[in-house]
Design a protein around this motif. Structure first.
Motif, PDB file in Angstrom:
ATOM      1  N   ASP A  94       0.825  -1.217   0.000  1.00 42.12           N
ATOM      2  CA  ASP A  94       0.000   0.000   0.000  1.00 42.12           C
ATOM      3  C   ASP A  94       0.857   1.263   0.000  1.00 42.12           C
ATOM      4  O   ASP A  94       0.547   2.234  -0.697  1.00 42.12           O
ATOM      5  CB  ASP A  94      -0.942   0.017   1.202  1.00 42.12           C
ATOM      6  CG  ASP A  94      -2.048  -1.006   1.107  1.00 42.12           C
ATOM      7  OD1 ASP A  94      -2.268  -1.569   0.013  1.00 42.12           O
ATOM      8  OD2 ASP A  94      -2.711  -1.244   2.144  1.00 42.12           O
ATOM      9  N   ASP A  97       2.301   1.693  -3.436  1.00 36.68           N
ATOM     10  CA  ASP A  97       1.260   2.181  -4.348  1.00 36.68           C
ATOM     11  C   ASP A  97       1.036   3.681  -4.166  1.00 36.68           C
ATOM     12  O   ASP A  97       0.887   4.428  -5.130  1.00 36.68           O
ATOM     13  CB  ASP A  97      -0.054   1.430  -4.131  1.00 36.68           C
ATOM     14  CG  ASP A  97      -0.031   0.004  -4.666  1.00 36.68           C
ATOM     15  OD1 ASP A  97       0.880  -0.336  -5.455  1.00 36.68           O
ATOM     16  OD2 ASP A  97      -0.935  -0.764  -4.291  1.00 36.68           O
ATOM     17  N   PHE A 130       6.725  -2.457 -10.500  1.00 35.17           N
ATOM     18  CA  PHE A 130       6.341  -1.274 -11.269  1.00 35.17           C
ATOM     19  C   PHE A 130       7.165  -1.172 -12.557  1.00 35.17           C
ATOM     20  O   PHE A 130       6.729  -0.578 -13.535  1.00 35.17           O
ATOM     21  CB  PHE A 130       6.496   0.010 -10.458  1.00 35.17           C
ATOM     22  CG  PHE A 130       5.611   0.071  -9.241  1.00 35.17           C
ATOM     23  CD1 PHE A 130       4.283  -0.313  -9.300  1.00 35.17           C
ATOM     24  CD2 PHE A 130       6.114   0.515  -8.033  1.00 35.17           C
ATOM     25  CE1 PHE A 130       3.467  -0.252  -8.180  1.00 35.17           C
ATOM     26  CE2 PHE A 130       5.304   0.582  -6.907  1.00 35.17           C
ATOM     27  CZ  PHE A 130       3.980   0.188  -6.981  1.00 35.17           C
TER      28      PHE A 130
END
Length: 162
Positions: A94, A97, A130
């Motif tokens: 999280d 992100d 990513f």
């Protein structure tokens, strides 16, 4: 006044109001944010800072919390890192992100450089994903991690186990 801010923090802690208070702190002036995030009660009472990080994860408030790290003094950053080292894997995802969404990589990496290498590798494994979408972003992040002294966490051999 620091005493007033300390009472607000104590009330938020006692009543479990961090989910309501963190978004408000994130829109204060830089000066006010700096005053709040460096209150001694945050550093000296680990339960308060732990509640903040737990709330950031549970309520998906990392976008509000990560920018506050820029206003923290060194002892506060170290305190956050001590607690971040024990966050569950889902919280690391999280936070990564949120760093991606808000370009809060400096804040995330400032904490990541202070945690044990095993957890650095775990975070690097999350961030490495990513690169599947944006290889240039990954190159930039690895370069920054190198500059901060934990670029080895991004090696393929070390993150392959994660």
């Amino acid at each position: 006044d620091e005493r007033v801010l300390e009472r607000v923090v104590q009330a938020a802690q006692a009543q479990g109001l961090w989910a309501d208070l963190l978004p408000l702190i994130s829109v204060l002036s830089d000066h006010a944010q700096q005053a709040v995030v460096n209150l001694p009660v945050l550093r000296d009472d680990p339960a308060v800072l732990e509640a903040i990080l737990t709330t950031a994860h549970a309520q998906r408030l990392w976008c509000d919390v990560l920018p506050l790290i820029h206003h923290m003094n060194e002892p506060m950053r170290a305190a956050v890192a001590r607690l971040a080292a024990d966050l569950p894997h889902a919280a690391l995802i999280d936070a990564a992100d949120a760093a991606l969404l808000g370009e809060h990589w400096e804040a995330l990496f400032d904490i990541a450089r202070r945690i044990p290498p095993r957890r650095q590798r775990e975070w690097a494994g999350i961030v490495r994903r990513f690169g599947e979408v944006d290889p240039q972003l990954l190159d930039r992040l690895i370069a920054r991690a190198d500059a901060l002294g934990f670029g080895a966490a991004f090696t393929i051999q070390e993150t392959a186990l994660i």
